[in-house]
Design a protein around this motif. Sequence first.
Motif, mmCIF file in Angstrom:
data_model
loop_
_atom_site.group_PDB
_atom_site.id
_atom_site.type_symbol
_atom_site.label_atom_id
_atom_site.label_comp_id
_atom_site.label_asym_id
_atom_site.label_seq_id
_atom_site.Cartn_x
_atom_site.Cartn_y
_atom_site.Cartn_z
ATOM 1 N N GLN A 92 48.389 29.417 41.128
ATOM 2 C CA GLN A 92 47.724 29.199 39.845
ATOM 3 C C GLN A 92 46.266 28.877 40.096
ATOM 4 O O GLN A 92 45.915 28.185 41.056
ATOM 5 C CB GLN A 92 48.380 28.045 39.059
ATOM 6 C CG GLN A 92 47.687 27.780 37.721
ATOM 7 C CD GLN A 92 48.642 27.378 36.629
ATOM 8 O OE1 GLN A 92 49.835 27.684 36.675
ATOM 9 N NE2 GLN A 92 48.143 26.682 35.626
ATOM 10 N N VAL A 93 45.414 29.395 39.224
ATOM 11 C CA VAL A 93 43.974 29.148 39.308
ATOM 12 C C VAL A 93 43.502 28.641 37.952
ATOM 13 O O VAL A 93 43.762 29.281 36.921
ATOM 14 C CB VAL A 93 43.189 30.426 39.684
ATOM 15 C CG1 VAL A 93 41.696 30.111 39.820
ATOM 16 C CG2 VAL A 93 43.726 31.023 40.986
ATOM 17 N N ASP A 94 42.839 27.495 37.942
ATOM 18 C CA ASP A 94 42.293 26.922 36.713
ATOM 19 C C ASP A 94 40.771 26.900 36.787
ATOM 20 O O ASP A 94 40.190 26.860 37.889
ATOM 21 C CB ASP A 94 42.819 25.506 36.476
ATOM 22 C CG ASP A 94 44.281 25.504 36.045
ATOM 23 O OD1 ASP A 94 44.807 26.594 35.754
ATOM 24 O OD2 ASP A 94 44.901 24.428 35.991
ATOM 25 N N LEU A 95 40.147 26.905 35.623
ATOM 26 C CA LEU A 95 38.685 26.930 35.521
ATOM 27 C C LEU A 95 38.238 25.716 34.702
ATOM 28 O O LEU A 95 38.728 25.492 33.592
ATOM 29 C CB LEU A 95 38.250 28.232 34.840
ATOM 30 C CG LEU A 95 36.766 28.529 34.678
ATOM 31 C CD1 LEU A 95 36.071 28.598 36.028
ATOM 32 C CD2 LEU A 95 36.579 29.853 33.933
ATOM 33 N N GLU A 98 40.594 25.664 31.498
ATOM 34 C CA GLU A 98 41.253 26.912 31.115
ATOM 35 C C GLU A 98 42.082 27.445 32.280
ATOM 36 O O GLU A 98 41.688 27.326 33.437
ATOM 37 C CB GLU A 98 40.207 27.969 30.713
ATOM 38 C CG GLU A 98 39.383 27.590 29.494
ATOM 39 C CD GLU A 98 38.322 28.631 29.177
ATOM 40 O OE1 GLU A 98 38.181 29.604 29.977
ATOM 41 O OE2 GLU A 98 37.633 28.482 28.154
ATOM 42 N N GLN A 99 43.217 28.037 31.942
ATOM 43 C CA GLN A 99 44.011 28.721 32.964
ATOM 44 C C GLN A 99 43.388 30.073 33.218
ATOM 45 O O GLN A 99 43.276 30.907 32.327
ATOM 46 C CB GLN A 99 45.463 28.872 32.492
ATOM 47 C CG GLN A 99 46.357 29.591 33.505
ATOM 48 C CD GLN A 99 47.807 29.618 33.080
ATOM 49 O OE1 GLN A 99 48.385 28.611 32.715
ATOM 50 N NE2 GLN A 99 48.419 30.804 33.093
ATOM 51 N N PHE A 100 42.970 30.278 34.441
ATOM 52 C CA PHE A 100 42.330 31.532 34.818
ATOM 53 C C PHE A 100 43.366 32.557 35.268
ATOM 54 O O PHE A 100 43.362 33.712 34.827
ATOM 55 C CB PHE A 100 41.315 31.251 35.929
ATOM 56 C CG PHE A 100 40.526 32.440 36.369
ATOM 57 C CD1 PHE A 100 39.710 33.122 35.477
ATOM 58 C CD2 PHE A 100 40.576 32.880 37.685
ATOM 59 C CE1 PHE A 100 38.979 34.225 35.879
ATOM 60 C CE2 PHE A 100 39.844 33.977 38.102
ATOM 61 C CZ PHE A 100 39.049 34.651 37.197
ATOM 62 N N LEU A 101 44.257 32.143 36.155
ATOM 63 C CA LEU A 101 45.353 32.979 36.633
ATOM 64 C C LEU A 101 46.613 32.125 36.785
ATOM 65 O O LEU A 101 46.511 30.955 37.162
ATOM 66 C CB LEU A 101 45.001 33.616 37.980
ATOM 67 C CG LEU A 101 43.884 34.658 37.981
ATOM 68 C CD1 LEU A 101 43.459 34.997 39.411
ATOM 69 C CD2 LEU A 101 44.296 35.914 37.245
#
Length: 296
Positions: free
Chosen positions: A171-174, A190-193
Motif C-alpha cells: 500500500q502507498v499513501d500520499l 490519500e490512498q495512492f495505491l
Amino acid sequence: MASLKEVRGRIVSVSSTQQITKAMKMVSAAKLRRAQDNIMRMRPYAQRLSGILANLSSQTEGSVNNIYSERRDVNNVLIIAVTSDRGLAGAFNANIVKSVVALIERKYSSQAAAGNVTVLTIGKKGLDAFKKKNMPVIDEYSTVFTNLSFDNVRPAAERAMNGFAAREYDQVDLVYNEFKNVATQVVRQEQFLPLEEIPVEATDKATMLVDYTFEPSKEQIIEELIPKSLKIQVYKAVLESNASEHGARMTAMDKATENAGELLKELKLTYNRTRQAAITKEILEIVGGAEALAAK
C-alpha cells in the motif's frame, strides 16, 4: 533594569529582524502568485483526466483490471510525505510530520513495529525530521523543489508505482498540504495505491456524457491512462504543497513582522524610561553635590 546600551542593541537587532521578515513576506507573496496560478491550471486538468478514466472504467464493468488496482494483505507500506526545502513557514512542515506519525499509529502500527513502513520524502524538511525519528527513508527525491517541474517529480511517482507493481509495497499513501487560500492549508491523507474505484457520480458530469470512439481498445487506453493519472496525482500534490508553503510563509512572516513591531514599541518605551531614570539620577546627584558644597 537593563542599561541603555543593552536596550539600544536590542532595538537595532529587532529592527533588522523586522526588515528581514518584511522582505521575506514580499518574496513569498510574489512566489505565491505564480504557484497559485500553476495549481489552478492543474486542478481542471487532473479532474478531467479522472473523469475520462472513470468513464472508461464504467464502460468496462465498473472496474479496471490493472496491476495498480491489485489489493493484497498489507505487510509493507510506503508513505509519500510532501514537505518543503525551507523552514520559517509556521507549522507547515510540522503538520505533515505529525500527520504521517498519526497515520502510522492509526493504521500501520504493526507494520511499523516490524520495520515495514518506509517514507519517501519530497522536501528536505521532511527528510531531516524522519531521519531524526530513525524511520526508513527514501531520500533521492527530497530536492525536487530546487527546480520544480513534472519531469523532476515523475521519478518519485514512478518509484512508488514500480515498488507496488514489484510487490515491494502493498500500500502507498500520499500526505501533503492542500492549498485553500493564503491563510489556510489543509493536510490531506490519500490512498495512492492500490487504486480506489472512482465513483461515477463524483466525476465531471460533462466528461461522463461524452461518447468516445476508441482506437485502440478501451482496455489498452485505460492501461496507458492509469500510470499517467498516477503521476499527475503526485505532481498535483507537489504543486498544492508548493502553493501552500508560500501561503504559510507569507502568513508567518506577516505575523512575525507585526510581533517585531509590538516588541519595538515595548523596547522604545523601556529605553525612554531607562534614559529618563538615568537623567533624573544625574540631576539628583548634581543637586545633592551642590547642596553639600553650599553646606560647607
